[in-house]
Design an enzyme around this catalytic site. Structure first.
Site, PDB file in Angstrom:
ATOM      1  CE  LYS A  78       4.871  -0.500   1.097  1.00 27.95           C
ATOM      2  NZ  LYS A  78       4.076  -1.122   2.003  1.00 27.95           N
TER       3      LYS A  78
ATOM      4  CD  GLN B 294       0.424  -1.603   1.394  1.00 26.40           C
ATOM      5  OE1 GLN B 294       1.603  -1.840   1.158  1.00 26.40           O
ATOM      6  NE2 GLN B 294       0.110  -0.776   2.452  1.00 26.40           N
TER       7      GLN B 294
ATOM      8  CG  ASP C 184       5.441  -5.198   6.087  1.00 29.15           C
ATOM      9  OD1 ASP C 184       6.117  -4.106   5.909  1.00 29.15           O
ATOM     10  OD2 ASP C 184       4.520  -5.331   5.477  1.00 29.15           O
TER      11      ASP C 184
END
Ligand code: NDP
Length: 284
Positions: free
Chosen positions: A53, A97, A120
């Protein structure tokens, strides 16, 4: 019939190129999109995701800040870090994460991220906005799948869409996006009776369970578009999806491979969400 392969790698490269052009335009206004990626602990798969990422961000000309914390980091310390990132004007997107170590409440962590930096799309406000048809951030995996369906010119209005798997991060937001596009949506879970009877009705079939081979060729309607979200590592080390690829590809009109399908699109849409968060700061 042998299905056309939907190339997520090629489409994601195109999306990332478009993002890079928009990043350069934004920089002319003095804004560089910034993403903070927070990893707690040493989970090897998570380390790879975080690295990928951050690298994708750098490549698109964005700022990436990787923050690694020890496995035993107290919850309070993580929440304080998120509060600081919420206030940091150089950071437009914050991603923690998952999964987090057991002593940390993942729900609380997600709710602490500012909804305007929740790239997200997992924050309860963003889930609510998506459900009511006013999305701010769409969760990256279902958003990437919508982009794939659009690029393949799959007609969704009036189509039967069946989703296998109803998680908060994939199945449920996928259902909302397909519904908003005019599809008739069926959302299956582990209690669904006769899964095949559901999947065989699908013009568009999305499978996200983490169960390798749960959907076999005889469960696919001839001509269906099959999207395999699953990422499973077999004992041999090989990566495989949730769909039995060879059987399904004989019946479907189009299908995503694993790897090289949905996975690369997820990262590309994270960049889109971060870019759009930064673009919004120009208008506020
Ligand atoms: P979760 O474990 O959170 O959810 C799995 C869902 O599948 C649940 O809703 C569960 O039902 C359902 N399910 C399990 N068994 C069955 C069954 N026999 N029949 C029907 N439904 C079933 O998984 P995620 O959504 O997080 O991930 C799913 C898969 O997608 C994983 O392989 C993951 O690695 C992958 N993934 C890939 C991404 C990508 O970028 N390509 C991104 C995110 C995930 P119930 O609700 O009843 O428990």
């Amino acid at each position: 019939m042998t299905a056309r392969m939907i190339d997520g790698k090629a489409l994601s490269a195109q999306v990332r190129d478009d993002v890079a052009v928009r990043v350069q335009a934004l920089k002319k206004h003095g804004v560089t999109p910034g993403l903070a990626v927070v990893l707690v602990g040493e989970d090897p798969a998570s380390q790879v995701y975080v690295r990928n990422k951050a690298a994708a961000c750098d490549k698109a000309g964005m700022l990436s800040r990787e923050i690694r914390l020890a496995e035993d980091t107290p919850e309070e310390e993580l929440l304080d870090l998120i509060e600081a990132l919420n206030q940091d004007p150089a950071i437009h997107g914050i991603l923690v994460q998952l999964p987090l170590p057991g002593h940390i409440d993942a729900g609380l962590v997600i709710e602490t991220i500012s909804a305007t930096k929740d790239v997200d799309g997992f924050h309860i406000s963003n889930a609510g906005l998506l459900m009511t048809g006013r999305p701010l951030f769409r969760p990256c995996t279902p958003y990437g799948i919508m982009k794939m369906l659009e690029s393949e010119q799959v007609a969704l209005r009036g189509a039967e869409a069946v989703i296998v798997g109803a998680s908060n991060i994939v199945g449920k937001p996928m259902a909302m996006l397909l519904l908003a596009a005019g599809a008739t949506v069926t959302l299956c879970n582990s209690k669904t009776r006769d899964l095949g009877a559901q999947t065989r009705r699908a013009d568009v079939l999305v499978v996200a369970t983490g169960k390798p081979g749960i959907v076999t060729g005889d469960m696919v309607k001839p001509g269906a578009v099959v999207i395999d979200v699953g990422i499973n590592r077999l004992p041999s080390g090989k990566l495989t999806g949730d769909v039995e690829f060879d059987g399904a590809a004989q019946v479907a009109s189009a299908i995503t491979p694993v790897p090289g399908g949905v996975g690369p699109m997820t990262i590309a849409m994270l960049l889109v969400n971060t870019l759009e968060a930064a673009e919004r700061t120009l208008n506020t």
